[in-house]
Design a protein around this motif. Structure first.
Motif, PDB file in Angstrom:
ATOM      1  N   THR A 119     -26.675 -33.213 -21.531  1.00 17.79           N
ATOM      2  CA  THR A 119     -26.767 -32.822 -20.121  1.00 17.79           C
ATOM      3  C   THR A 119     -26.791 -34.046 -19.219  1.00 17.79           C
ATOM      4  O   THR A 119     -26.107 -34.096 -18.186  1.00 17.79           O
ATOM      5  CB  THR A 119     -28.034 -31.980 -19.894  1.00 17.79           C
ATOM      6  OG1 THR A 119     -28.015 -30.844 -20.765  1.00 17.79           O
ATOM      7  CG2 THR A 119     -28.129 -31.511 -18.454  1.00 17.79           C
ATOM      8  N   GLN A 120     -27.571 -35.047 -19.606  1.00 17.90           N
ATOM      9  CA  GLN A 120     -27.662 -36.267 -18.800  1.00 17.90           C
ATOM     10  C   GLN A 120     -26.313 -36.961 -18.693  1.00 17.90           C
ATOM     11  O   GLN A 120     -25.975 -37.537 -17.645  1.00 17.90           O
ATOM     12  CB  GLN A 120     -28.693 -37.215 -19.420  1.00 17.90           C
ATOM     13  CG  GLN A 120     -30.134 -36.738 -19.331  1.00 17.90           C
ATOM     14  CD  GLN A 120     -30.658 -36.712 -17.911  1.00 17.90           C
ATOM     15  OE1 GLN A 120     -31.212 -35.716 -17.462  1.00 17.90           O
ATOM     16  NE2 GLN A 120     -30.478 -37.796 -17.178  1.00 17.90           N
ATOM     17  N   ALA A 121     -25.520 -36.905 -19.769  1.00 23.57           N
ATOM     18  CA  ALA A 121     -24.201 -37.540 -19.733  1.00 23.57           C
ATOM     19  C   ALA A 121     -23.258 -36.815 -18.782  1.00 23.57           C
ATOM     20  O   ALA A 121     -22.423 -37.442 -18.118  1.00 23.57           O
ATOM     21  CB  ALA A 121     -23.608 -37.561 -21.145  1.00 23.57           C
ATOM     22  N   HIS A 125     -21.217 -36.201 -13.383  1.00 26.40           N
ATOM     23  CA  HIS A 125     -19.937 -35.541 -13.101  1.00 26.40           C
ATOM     24  C   HIS A 125     -20.152 -34.317 -12.220  1.00 26.40           C
ATOM     25  O   HIS A 125     -19.450 -34.145 -11.209  1.00 26.40           O
ATOM     26  CB  HIS A 125     -19.270 -35.138 -14.422  1.00 26.40           C
ATOM     27  CG  HIS A 125     -18.161 -34.143 -14.279  1.00 26.40           C
ATOM     28  ND1 HIS A 125     -16.936 -34.466 -13.730  1.00 26.40           N
ATOM     29  CD2 HIS A 125     -18.101 -32.826 -14.592  1.00 26.40           C
ATOM     30  CE1 HIS A 125     -16.162 -33.394 -13.727  1.00 26.40           C
ATOM     31  NE2 HIS A 125     -16.841 -32.374 -14.239  1.00 26.40           N
ATOM     32  N   MET A 126     -21.092 -33.473 -12.582  1.00 30.43           N
ATOM     33  CA  MET A 126     -21.325 -32.252 -11.807  1.00 30.43           C
ATOM     34  C   MET A 126     -21.917 -32.569 -10.438  1.00 30.43           C
ATOM     35  O   MET A 126     -21.548 -31.952  -9.434  1.00 30.43           O
ATOM     36  CB  MET A 126     -22.219 -31.289 -12.575  1.00 30.43           C
ATOM     37  CG  MET A 126     -21.501 -30.582 -13.707  1.00 30.43           C
ATOM     38  SD  MET A 126     -22.328 -29.061 -14.168  1.00 30.43           S
ATOM     39  CE  MET A 126     -21.278 -28.492 -15.516  1.00 30.43           C
ATOM     40  N   VAL A 127     -22.827 -33.535 -10.380  1.00 27.97           N
ATOM     41  CA  VAL A 127     -23.390 -33.921  -9.084  1.00 27.97           C
ATOM     42  C   VAL A 127     -22.291 -34.476  -8.189  1.00 27.97           C
ATOM     43  O   VAL A 127     -22.227 -34.165  -6.988  1.00 27.97           O
ATOM     44  CB  VAL A 127     -24.521 -34.945  -9.272  1.00 27.97           C
ATOM     45  CG1 VAL A 127     -24.944 -35.541  -7.931  1.00 27.97           C
ATOM     46  CG2 VAL A 127     -25.731 -34.294  -9.948  1.00 27.97           C
ATOM     47  N   SER A 131     -20.785 -29.071  -7.695  1.00 32.65           N
ATOM     48  CA  SER A 131     -20.860 -27.707  -8.193  1.00 32.65           C
ATOM     49  C   SER A 131     -20.890 -27.722  -9.712  1.00 32.65           C
ATOM     50  O   SER A 131     -20.533 -28.724 -10.345  1.00 32.65           O
ATOM     51  CB  SER A 131     -19.671 -26.870  -7.703  1.00 32.65           C
ATOM     52  OG  SER A 131     -18.465 -27.361  -8.260  1.00 32.65           O
ATOM     53  N   GLY A 132     -21.286 -26.609 -10.292  1.00 30.85           N
ATOM     54  CA  GLY A 132     -21.305 -26.486 -11.747  1.00 30.85           C
ATOM     55  C   GLY A 132     -22.476 -25.649 -12.207  1.00 30.85           C
ATOM     56  O   GLY A 132     -23.351 -25.267 -11.410  1.00 30.85           O
ATOM     57  N   ARG A 133     -22.488 -25.361 -13.499  1.00 32.21           N
ATOM     58  CA  ARG A 133     -23.563 -24.571 -14.099  1.00 32.21           C
ATOM     59  C   ARG A 133     -23.940 -25.160 -15.448  1.00 32.21           C
ATOM     60  O   ARG A 133     -23.059 -25.464 -16.265  1.00 32.21           O
ATOM     61  CB  ARG A 133     -23.136 -23.115 -14.290  1.00 32.21           C
ATOM     62  CG  ARG A 133     -22.935 -22.353 -12.991  1.00 32.21           C
ATOM     63  CD  ARG A 133     -22.428 -20.934 -13.255  1.00 32.21           C
ATOM     64  NE  ARG A 133     -22.104 -20.266 -11.998  1.00 32.21           N
ATOM     65  CZ  ARG A 133     -22.950 -19.497 -11.314  1.00 32.21           C
ATOM     66  NH1 ARG A 133     -24.170 -19.282 -11.792  1.00 32.21           N
ATOM     67  NH2 ARG A 133     -22.591 -18.936 -10.185  1.00 32.21           N
ATOM     68  N   GLU A 169     -34.760 -29.951  -9.222  1.00 36.74           N
ATOM     69  CA  GLU A 169     -34.189 -31.179  -8.672  1.00 36.74           C
ATOM     70  C   GLU A 169     -32.798 -30.950  -8.072  1.00 36.74           C
ATOM     71  O   GLU A 169     -32.399 -31.632  -7.126  1.00 36.74           O
ATOM     72  CB  GLU A 169     -34.107 -32.250  -9.760  1.00 36.74           C
ATOM     73  CG  GLU A 169     -35.455 -32.792 -10.209  1.00 36.74           C
ATOM     74  CD  GLU A 169     -35.310 -33.929 -11.209  1.00 36.74           C
ATOM     75  OE1 GLU A 169     -34.166 -34.376 -11.450  1.00 36.74           O
ATOM     76  OE2 GLU A 169     -36.340 -34.373 -11.743  1.00 36.74           O
ATOM     77  N   LEU A 170     -32.070 -29.982  -8.637  1.00 36.39           N
ATOM     78  CA  LEU A 170     -30.679 -29.757  -8.229  1.00 36.39           C
ATOM     79  C   LEU A 170     -30.521 -28.648  -7.198  1.00 36.39           C
ATOM     80  O   LEU A 170     -29.400 -28.229  -6.902  1.00 36.39           O
ATOM     81  CB  LEU A 170     -29.836 -29.413  -9.462  1.00 36.39           C
ATOM     82  CG  LEU A 170     -29.726 -30.502 -10.538  1.00 36.39           C
ATOM     83  CD1 LEU A 170     -28.956 -29.967 -11.745  1.00 36.39           C
ATOM     84  CD2 LEU A 170     -29.073 -31.758  -9.994  1.00 36.39           C
ATOM     85  N   VAL A 171     -31.630 -28.181  -6.631  1.00 36.53           N
ATOM     86  CA  VAL A 171     -31.589 -26.985  -5.786  1.00 36.53           C
ATOM     87  C   VAL A 171     -30.647 -27.126  -4.591  1.00 36.53           C
ATOM     88  O   VAL A 171     -30.062 -26.143  -4.133  1.00 36.53           O
ATOM     89  CB  VAL A 171     -33.010 -26.606  -5.321  1.00 36.53           C
ATOM     90  CG1 VAL A 171     -33.593 -27.652  -4.371  1.00 36.53           C
ATOM     91  CG2 VAL A 171     -33.024 -25.228  -4.683  1.00 36.53           C
TER      92      VAL A 171
END
Length: 273
Positions: A119-121, A125-127, A131-133, A169-171
């Protein structure tokens, strides 16, 4: 959420829930990235899908291989990875008093640490795309302490804790985080579970054999992800009652999210204490 044209990356995709999720997402128009240790079995899953697939075999404990796979997965399709499913894992069938510490380390490494590392890797990319899930496959055993699964419970409880904190954190990032707590699903999870000495159990449980069919579980999971449910229980009978009793209330998840929206992170970063 409509998954048509989306790219979904699934770890532990060679069998069980992972393979069933691949089949269901393929029917909904997604393109699939399939990962696991066994390239031949992944290819068999891919061959049965009527969608574009990318097979990326690697051991989740090999961080260098995982990072290389992340680069390939994000570069495969324009826009990168839309959904990441942290599904790889191994269970346990042994009493704590009999279990070697090596078994605890292996299960926690596979079921928790490696899932966090993957997930950390992918997170930058998603940030970066806004967007993303992330979909974390935990377990009812990630909510309730279940006998003969102390290592598994520790790892799956930890995975939920990481996911809940990450969600907060990603809210405001456009990224959603889902936690799935399956009960008994008809897979090889018990047969592949580790015993006290680290060997594979080699036989199944009646509860698992009579559990929810994997394809049915996959449909329920993807339906709930599409509805943006944060905590997804996929279980029956007593297992469902146990998971529901320990379900994190939406009000509490909302409260933690509001802390971030109201500047909690910035305040903590400025604090000298």
């Amino acid at each position: 959420m409509d998954f048509d044209g989306k790219t979904v990356w699934i770890t532990g995709a060679s069998s069980g829930i992972g393979a069933a999720l691949a089949r269901e997402w393929a029917q909904r128009g997604a393109s699939l990235v399939l990962s696991g240790r066994d390239e031949a079995r992944l290819s068999q899953v891919a061959d049965g899908l009527e969608c574009e697939t990318l097979v990326l075999p690697f051991d989740v404990r090999d961080e260098a291989a995982m990072r290389e796979a992340t680069e390939k997965a994000t570069a495969w399709k324009e826009g990168g990875v839309d959904v990441f499913v942290a599904n790889a894992g191994v269970s346990q069938r042994s009493l704590a008093v009999d279990t070697n510490m090596a078994v605890y380390r292996e299960i926690i490494d596979i079921d928790l640490t490696a899932q966090i590392a993957a997930t950390q890797a992918l997170l930058p990319h998603m940030v970066g795309r806004g967007s993303g899930r992330f979909v974390f496959i935990s377990s009812v055993a990630g909510k309730v302490g279940v006998p003969m699964r102390t290592a598994y419970c520790a790892a799956k409880h930890g995975l939920i804790g990481y996911a809940d904190a990450l969600r907060a954190e990603l809210v405001m990032s456009g990224i959603d985080v889902h936690v799935v707590t399956p009960g008994s699903v008809a897979t090889n999870v018990s047969r592949n579970a580790l015993e006290a000495d680290g060997s594979a159990r080699g036989r199944s449980d009646k509860a698992i054999d009579e559990g929810i069919p994997a394809d049915e579980a996959a449909t329920a999971i993807i339906d709930a992800v599409a509805l943006n449910q944060r905590e997804i229980v996929v279980a029956r009978g007593m297992e469902q009652a146990m998971a529901e009793a320990r379900r994190t209330p939406d009000q509490l998840l909302d409260q933690v999210a509001r802390m971030v929206e109201n500047g909690y992170v910035e305040k903590m970063q400025r604090s000298d204490t």
